[in-house]
Design an enzyme around this catalytic site. Structure first.
Site, mmCIF file in Angstrom:
data_model
loop_
_atom_site.group_PDB
_atom_site.id
_atom_site.type_symbol
_atom_site.label_atom_id
_atom_site.label_comp_id
_atom_site.label_asym_id
_atom_site.label_seq_id
_atom_site.Cartn_x
_atom_site.Cartn_y
_atom_site.Cartn_z
ATOM 1 N N TYR A 277 3.836 0.326 14.481
ATOM 2 C CA TYR A 277 3.106 -0.329 13.383
ATOM 3 C C TYR A 277 1.994 -1.208 13.962
ATOM 4 O O TYR A 277 0.820 -1.079 13.598
ATOM 5 C CB TYR A 277 4.088 -1.173 12.580
ATOM 6 C CG TYR A 277 3.507 -1.894 11.379
ATOM 7 C CD1 TYR A 277 3.079 -1.184 10.262
ATOM 8 C CD2 TYR A 277 3.406 -3.289 11.355
ATOM 9 C CE1 TYR A 277 2.570 -1.853 9.141
ATOM 10 C CE2 TYR A 277 2.904 -3.959 10.248
ATOM 11 C CZ TYR A 277 2.490 -3.237 9.141
ATOM 12 O OH TYR A 277 1.987 -3.896 8.043
ATOM 13 N N THR B 279 3.696 -11.467 2.638
ATOM 14 C CA THR B 279 3.393 -11.689 1.216
ATOM 15 C C THR B 279 4.582 -11.219 0.391
ATOM 16 O O THR B 279 5.276 -10.282 0.782
ATOM 17 C CB THR B 279 2.115 -10.916 0.848
ATOM 18 O OG1 THR B 279 1.050 -11.404 1.670
ATOM 19 C CG2 THR B 279 1.737 -11.098 -0.609
ATOM 20 N N ALA C 188 -6.489 -3.002 5.398
ATOM 21 C CA ALA C 188 -5.385 -3.977 5.398
ATOM 22 C C ALA C 188 -4.755 -4.022 6.778
ATOM 23 O O ALA C 188 -3.924 -3.190 7.128
ATOM 24 C CB ALA C 188 -4.355 -3.582 4.348
HETATM 25 N N1 LIG Z 1 3.359 -6.943 2.178
HETATM 26 C C1 LIG Z 1 3.020 -7.620 3.250
HETATM 27 O O1 LIG Z 1 3.528 -8.732 3.463
HETATM 28 C C2 LIG Z 1 2.000 -7.066 4.212
HETATM 29 C C3 LIG Z 1 1.676 -7.845 5.345
HETATM 30 C C4 LIG Z 1 0.730 -7.351 6.223
HETATM 31 C C5 LIG Z 1 0.079 -6.153 5.983
HETATM 32 N N2 LIG Z 1 0.420 -5.424 4.879
HETATM 33 C C6 LIG Z 1 -0.270 -4.132 4.696
HETATM 34 O O2 LIG Z 1 -0.598 -3.924 3.334
HETATM 35 C C7 LIG Z 1 -0.450 -2.550 2.995
HETATM 36 C C8 LIG Z 1 0.476 -2.396 1.808
HETATM 37 O O3 LIG Z 1 1.752 -2.947 2.108
HETATM 38 P P1 LIG Z 1 2.895 -3.052 0.992
HETATM 39 O O4 LIG Z 1 3.694 -4.250 1.297
HETATM 40 O O5 LIG Z 1 2.294 -2.887 -0.330
HETATM 41 O O6 LIG Z 1 3.768 -1.769 1.372
HETATM 42 P P2 LIG Z 1 4.343 -0.617 0.422
HETATM 43 O O7 LIG Z 1 5.255 0.206 1.274
HETATM 44 O O8 LIG Z 1 4.887 -1.189 -0.841
HETATM 45 O O9 LIG Z 1 3.040 0.201 0.041
HETATM 46 C C9 LIG Z 1 2.431 1.125 0.900
HETATM 47 C C10 LIG Z 1 2.003 2.326 0.067
HETATM 48 O O10 LIG Z 1 1.323 3.261 0.910
HETATM 49 C C11 LIG Z 1 1.766 4.571 0.590
HETATM 50 N N3 LIG Z 1 1.535 5.423 1.766
HETATM 51 C C12 LIG Z 1 2.067 5.328 3.001
HETATM 52 N N4 LIG Z 1 1.591 6.288 3.810
HETATM 53 C C13 LIG Z 1 0.715 7.013 3.074
HETATM 54 C C14 LIG Z 1 -0.122 8.142 3.345
HETATM 55 N N5 LIG Z 1 -0.115 8.743 4.547
HETATM 56 N N6 LIG Z 1 -0.912 8.613 2.349
HETATM 57 C C15 LIG Z 1 -0.929 8.032 1.126
HETATM 58 N N7 LIG Z 1 -0.163 6.961 0.810
HETATM 59 C C16 LIG Z 1 0.652 6.469 1.769
HETATM 60 C C17 LIG Z 1 3.246 4.387 0.254
HETATM 61 O O11 LIG Z 1 3.802 5.441 -0.495
HETATM 62 C C18 LIG Z 1 3.196 3.084 -0.546
HETATM 63 O O12 LIG Z 1 2.978 3.299 -1.909
HETATM 64 C C19 LIG Z 1 0.037 -1.844 4.255
HETATM 65 O O13 LIG Z 1 -1.063 -1.285 4.929
HETATM 66 C C20 LIG Z 1 0.617 -2.962 5.073
HETATM 67 O O14 LIG Z 1 0.548 -2.692 6.448
HETATM 68 C C21 LIG Z 1 1.372 -5.847 3.994
#
Ligand SMILES: NC(=O)c1ccc[n+]([C@@H]2O[C@H](COP(=O)([O-])OP(=O)(O)OC[C@H]3O[C@@H](n4cnc5c(N)ncnc54)[C@H](O)[C@@H]3O)[C@@H](O)[C@H]2O)c1
Length: 312
Positions: free
Chosen positions: A146, A176, A115
């Site tokens: 980041y 998103t 991702a």
């Molecule tokens: N939501 C968005 O709009 C968006 C946009 C671009 C990219 N992303 C990417 O999608 C992914 C998920 O984003 P999200 O919005 O669900 O965020 P979120 O914070 O809800 O979920 C991230 C999850 O990763 C877990 N986590 C973090 N570090 C960890 C580690 N070292 N080991 C195990 N688990 C770990 C957290 O506890 C959490 O449950 C991320 O990689 C983020 O960069 C999200």
């Protein structure tokens, strides 16, 4: 039965992916260390025999017994307030964590999808952003922890593809939204909604003329699913190209919630991107993908979720 490992399973996107892959008939292994996620997002899956959960920090060596067909790497703090609070963990999870998962993919001969994010484009100088654009990122600014970690993640993923021949997929996700976002995660939509729902004025950064484009979570999940099963290994943007200024977006939320509050303006955070809009030509041509849920519908569903979450 195909078996998929989903990291960040207890987070916003990871939990929706767990639901989707269970629905498609996969065996799902969720992994998370809960630094920003919550078991509440996946507690409904615990009784299912096709779901397993490991509490683990993926920046440390990752071992999963048994076969794996696919790995979806979604673990990382994702909202600016989270990654500013946890800069080192953020750098580690997309660098050391990605390295660990690529090693696991090599060992299991699994296909891995990572991702990535529109943040690899930084504060973009071209608009909308196609995948060929290399970006405009400040490596030592506050967001660098980041953005640069995600850029490294893309590089090491390509290196494993080119050098070790493993099957890799890179998705660049644009903003998103949807149910299971945290009300206090600091991203624009939950911030506006929680302010509207608790009678506070809505804080808009700068003059609110910066733009974003918001994709509803089910559309994103469909794009991820299609990309994973495609044979394309270069980065693909997934996002909704409907662009809106943050001021207009805040006004839409006031109208939706019927709130009487006003907008108040605060200083723009350092390196805040001025505009964001995905060029989704590739996703459309390669995957036959386009977003289906318009903002009005998506915001309504998300609003109902937040209202209920606040009353719990
Ligand atoms: N939501 C968005 O709009 C968006 C946009 C671009 C990219 N992303 C990417 O999608 C992914 C998920 O984003 P999200 O919005 O669900 O965020 P979120 O914070 O809800 O979920 C991230 C999850 O990763 C877990 N986590 C973090 N570090 C960890 C580690 N070292 N080991 C195990 N688990 C770990 C957290 O506890 C959490 O449950 C991320 O990689 C983020 O960069 C999200």
């Amino acid at each position: 039965m195909k078996r998929v490992l989903i990291t960040g399973a207890a987070g916003f996107l990871g939990s929706h992916l767990c639901d989707r892959f269970i629905k498609e008939g996969y065996q799902v292994v969720g992994m998370d260390n809960l630094i920003t996620g919550s078991l509440k997002n996946i507690e409904h899956l615990f009784p299912l025999p096709e779901f397993e959960y490991y509490h683990h920090d993926i920046s440390k060596f990752v071992h999963v017994p048994g076969k794996l067909d696919y790995i979806l790497h979604f673990a990382s703090p994702a909202s600016p307030i989270d990654y500013l609070k946890m800069p080192i963990q953020t750098l580690k999870v997309s660098s050391l964590g990605t390295h660990n998962l690529l090693g696991l993919a090599k060992e299991k001969q699994a296909r891995i999808l990572v991702a990535s994010t529109s943040e690899v484009y930084g504060d973009p100088t071209i608009h909308p952003q196609p995948e060929e654009y290399w970006g405009n990122v400040n490596p030592i600014g506050p967001r660098g922890v980041y953005d640069e970690a995600k850029r490294f993640m893309e590089s090491i993923t390509m290196a494993y593809h080119n050098f070790h021949g493993i099957e890799t997929r890179i998705i660049r996700i644009f903003n998103t939204y949807g149910p299971r976002m945290r009300l206090n995660d600091g991203r624009a939509l939950p911030a506006f909604m929680s302010q509207a729902l608790t009678g506070q004025d809505l804080t808009v950064f700068g003059d609110g003329s910066q733009t974003r484009s918001f994709c509803y979570v089910s559309d994103l999940v469909e794009g991820i699913y299609r990309l994973l099963l495609s044979d394309y290994h270069l980065p693909v943007n997934i996002g909704n190209p409907a662009e809106i200024t943050l001021k207009e977006f805040a006004e839409e939320i006031l109208a939706l919630t019927g709130s009487k509050q006003k907008l108040i303006y605060q200083e723009l955070p350092k390196d805040d991107p001025k505009q964001r809009k995905p060029d989704i030509t590739k996703a459309t041509e390669l995957l036959g993908w386009a977003p289906k849920v318009d903002r009005k519908e998506g915001l309504r569903i998300t609003y109902d979720y937040f209202k209920e979450a606040l009353n719990k």
